[in-house]
Design a protein around this motif. Structure first.
Motif, PDB file in Angstrom:
ATOM      1  N   MET A   1       0.855  -1.169   0.000  1.00 45.23           N
ATOM      2  CA  MET A   1       0.000   0.000   0.000  1.00 45.23           C
ATOM      3  C   MET A   1       0.898   1.227   0.000  1.00 45.23           C
ATOM      4  O   MET A   1       1.780   1.355   0.852  1.00 45.23           O
ATOM      5  N   LEU A   2       0.681   2.104  -0.932  1.00 44.74           N
ATOM      6  CA  LEU A   2       1.515   3.294  -1.082  1.00 44.74           C
ATOM      7  C   LEU A   2       0.674   4.534  -0.821  1.00 44.74           C
ATOM      8  O   LEU A   2      -0.373   4.721  -1.435  1.00 44.74           O
ATOM      9  N   THR A   3       1.121   5.376   0.113  1.00 46.21           N
ATOM     10  CA  THR A   3       0.457   6.644   0.411  1.00 46.21           C
ATOM     11  C   THR A   3       1.517   7.714   0.611  1.00 46.21           C
ATOM     12  O   THR A   3       2.709   7.412   0.724  1.00 46.21           O
ATOM     13  N   THR A   4       1.082   8.955   0.651  1.00 41.53           N
ATOM     14  CA  THR A   4       1.990  10.061   0.950  1.00 41.53           C
ATOM     15  C   THR A   4       1.440  10.846   2.127  1.00 41.53           C
ATOM     16  O   THR A   4       0.231  10.878   2.369  1.00 41.53           O
ATOM     17  N   HIS A   5       2.360  11.479   2.857  1.00 33.54           N
ATOM     18  CA  HIS A   5       1.985  12.294   4.015  1.00 33.54           C
ATOM     19  C   HIS A   5       3.078  13.334   4.222  1.00 33.54           C
ATOM     20  O   HIS A   5       4.245  12.972   4.440  1.00 33.54           O
ATOM     21  N   ARG A   6       2.721  14.611   4.096  1.00 35.56           N
ATOM     22  CA  ARG A   6       3.653  15.724   4.307  1.00 35.56           C
ATOM     23  C   ARG A   6       4.940  15.602   3.493  1.00 35.56           C
ATOM     24  O   ARG A   6       6.041  15.865   3.987  1.00 35.56           O
ATOM     25  N   GLY A   7       4.825  15.159   2.258  1.00 35.82           N
ATOM     26  CA  GLY A   7       5.988  15.045   1.385  1.00 35.82           C
ATOM     27  C   GLY A   7       6.765  13.741   1.529  1.00 35.82           C
ATOM     28  O   GLY A   7       7.758  13.529   0.843  1.00 35.82           O
ATOM     29  N   TYR A   8       6.358  12.875   2.412  1.00 37.13           N
ATOM     30  CA  TYR A   8       6.984  11.568   2.599  1.00 37.13           C
ATOM     31  C   TYR A   8       6.139  10.503   1.891  1.00 37.13           C
ATOM     32  O   TYR A   8       4.916  10.598   1.850  1.00 37.13           O
ATOM     33  N   ARG A   9       6.813   9.499   1.380  1.00 35.80           N
ATOM     34  CA  ARG A   9       6.102   8.362   0.785  1.00 35.80           C
ATOM     35  C   ARG A   9       6.148   7.203   1.771  1.00 35.80           C
ATOM     36  O   ARG A   9       7.216   6.836   2.261  1.00 35.80           O
ATOM     37  N   LEU A  10       4.969   6.652   2.057  1.00 34.95           N
ATOM     38  CA  LEU A  10       4.839   5.537   2.994  1.00 34.95           C
ATOM     39  C   LEU A  10       4.488   4.278   2.215  1.00 34.95           C
ATOM     40  O   LEU A  10       3.455   4.222   1.556  1.00 34.95           O
ATOM     41  N   LYS A  11       5.357   3.280   2.294  1.00 35.26           N
ATOM     42  CA  LYS A  11       5.129   1.994   1.628  1.00 35.26           C
ATOM     43  C   LYS A  11       4.866   0.932   2.687  1.00 35.26           C
ATOM     44  O   LYS A  11       5.794   0.387   3.284  1.00 35.26           O
ATOM     45  N   ALA A  12       3.592   0.670   2.924  1.00 33.91           N
ATOM     46  CA  ALA A  12       3.208  -0.330   3.922  1.00 33.91           C
ATOM     47  C   ALA A  12       3.050  -1.691   3.248  1.00 33.91           C
ATOM     48  O   ALA A  12       2.603  -1.779   2.108  1.00 33.91           O
ATOM     49  N   SER A  13       3.413  -2.738   3.971  1.00 35.25           N
ATOM     50  CA  SER A  13       3.207  -4.095   3.461  1.00 35.25           C
ATOM     51  C   SER A  13       2.855  -5.011   4.632  1.00 35.25           C
ATOM     52  O   SER A  13       3.167  -4.724   5.781  1.00 35.25           O
ATOM     53  N   ALA A  14       2.177  -6.098   4.277  1.00 32.15           N
ATOM     54  CA  ALA A  14       1.786  -7.101   5.275  1.00 32.15           C
ATOM     55  C   ALA A  14       2.491  -8.401   4.916  1.00 32.15           C
ATOM     56  O   ALA A  14       2.124  -9.063   3.952  1.00 32.15           O
ATOM     57  N   ALA A  15       3.503  -8.742   5.669  1.00 36.55           N
ATOM     58  CA  ALA A  15       4.298  -9.943   5.381  1.00 36.55           C
ATOM     59  C   ALA A  15       3.744 -11.137   6.167  1.00 36.55           C
ATOM     60  O   ALA A  15       3.480 -11.021   7.360  1.00 36.55           O
ATOM     61  N   PRO A  16       3.568 -12.264   5.497  1.00 37.28           N
ATOM     62  CA  PRO A  16       3.125 -13.460   6.226  1.00 37.28           C
ATOM     63  C   PRO A  16       4.131 -13.800   7.330  1.00 37.28           C
ATOM     64  O   PRO A  16       5.333 -13.729   7.136  1.00 37.28           O
ATOM     65  N   ALA A  17       3.594 -14.142   8.479  1.00 38.33           N
ATOM     66  CA  ALA A  17       4.442 -14.462   9.632  1.00 38.33           C
ATOM     67  C   ALA A  17       3.967 -15.775  10.249  1.00 38.33           C
ATOM     68  O   ALA A  17       3.155 -16.493   9.673  1.00 38.33           O
ATOM     69  N   ARG A  18       4.423 -16.048  11.409  1.00 37.67           N
ATOM     70  CA  ARG A  18       4.114 -17.296  12.100  1.00 37.67           C
ATOM     71  C   ARG A  18       2.628 -17.409  12.455  1.00 37.67           C
ATOM     72  O   ARG A  18       1.955 -16.406  12.655  1.00 37.67           O
ATOM     73  N   ASP A  19       2.162 -18.613  12.542  1.00 39.11           N
ATOM     74  CA  ASP A  19       0.808 -18.918  13.017  1.00 39.11           C
ATOM     75  C   ASP A  19      -0.300 -18.192  12.254  1.00 39.11           C
ATOM     76  O   ASP A  19      -1.327 -17.838  12.826  1.00 39.11           O
ATOM     77  N   GLY A  20      -0.086 -17.927  10.970  1.00 42.33           N
ATOM     78  CA  GLY A  20      -1.113 -17.287  10.165  1.00 42.33           C
ATOM     79  C   GLY A  20      -1.250 -15.796  10.375  1.00 42.33           C
ATOM     80  O   GLY A  20      -2.183 -15.177   9.869  1.00 42.33           O
ATOM     81  N   LEU A  21      -0.330 -15.204  11.111  1.00 43.12           N
ATOM     82  CA  LEU A  21      -0.375 -13.765  11.349  1.00 43.12           C
ATOM     83  C   LEU A  21       0.302 -13.012  10.202  1.00 43.12           C
ATOM     84  O   LEU A  21       1.009 -13.597   9.387  1.00 43.12           O
ATOM     85  N   HIS A  22       0.068 -11.700  10.176  1.00 39.73           N
ATOM     86  CA  HIS A  22       0.684 -10.823   9.177  1.00 39.73           C
ATOM     87  C   HIS A  22       1.460  -9.736   9.910  1.00 39.73           C
ATOM     88  O   HIS A  22       0.902  -9.055  10.773  1.00 39.73           O
ATOM     89  N   ALA A  23       2.715  -9.572   9.559  1.00 43.59           N
ATOM     90  CA  ALA A  23       3.550  -8.528  10.159  1.00 43.59           C
ATOM     91  C   ALA A  23       3.328  -7.219   9.423  1.00 43.59           C
ATOM     92  O   ALA A  23       3.293  -7.185   8.189  1.00 43.59           O
ATOM     93  N   ALA A  24       3.172  -6.146  10.157  1.00 38.26           N
ATOM     94  CA  ALA A  24       3.032  -4.813   9.578  1.00 38.26           C
ATOM     95  C   ALA A  24       4.431  -4.234   9.352  1.00 38.26           C
ATOM     96  O   ALA A  24       5.145  -3.946  10.304  1.00 38.26           O
ATOM     97  N   ASP A  25       4.821  -4.108   8.089  1.00 34.64           N
ATOM     98  CA  ASP A  25       6.127  -3.570   7.713  1.00 34.64           C
ATOM     99  C   ASP A  25       5.936  -2.217   7.028  1.00 34.64           C
ATOM    100  O   ASP A  25       4.887  -1.953   6.432  1.00 34.64           O
TER     101      ASP A  25
END
Length: 66
Positions: free
Chosen positions: A1-25
Motif C-alpha cells: 500500500m503506497l500513500t503520501t503524508h507531508r511530502g513523505y512516501r509511505l510503503k506499507a506491506s503485510a508480510a506473512p508471519a508465524r501462526d497465520g499472522l501478518h507482520a506490519a512492515d
C-alpha cells in the motif's frame, strides 16, 4: 500500500508471519533523506489490518519528525 503524508512516501506491506499472522512492515521515503525501514511493527490476523496499522504508524512517525 503506497500513500503520501507531508511530502513523505509511505510503503506499507503485510508480510506473512508465524501462526497465520501478518507482520506490519513499513518503508518511509523522502527525497532529501535516506529511506527508513521498519519491520514487524506489530502482528495482525488480517493483512488489511496490518496495512492500516503500518500506514497510521508511519503518519505519526512523520508528524513527530517534521
Amino acid at each position: 500500500m503506497l500513500t503520501t503524508h507531508r511530502g513523505y512516501r509511505l510503503k506499507a506491506s503485510a508480510a506473512p508471519a508465524r501462526d497465520g499472522l501478518h507482520a506490519a512492515d513499513l518503508i518511509i521515503e523522502h527525497p532529501e533523506r535516506p529511506p527508513q525501514s521498519f519491520s514487524a511493527l506489530d502482528y495482525f490476523y488480517d493483512g488489511e489490518q496490518a496495512l492500516t496499522y503500518a500506514t497510521a504508524w508511519g503518519r505519526i512517525w512523520v508528524d513527530m519528525k517534521t
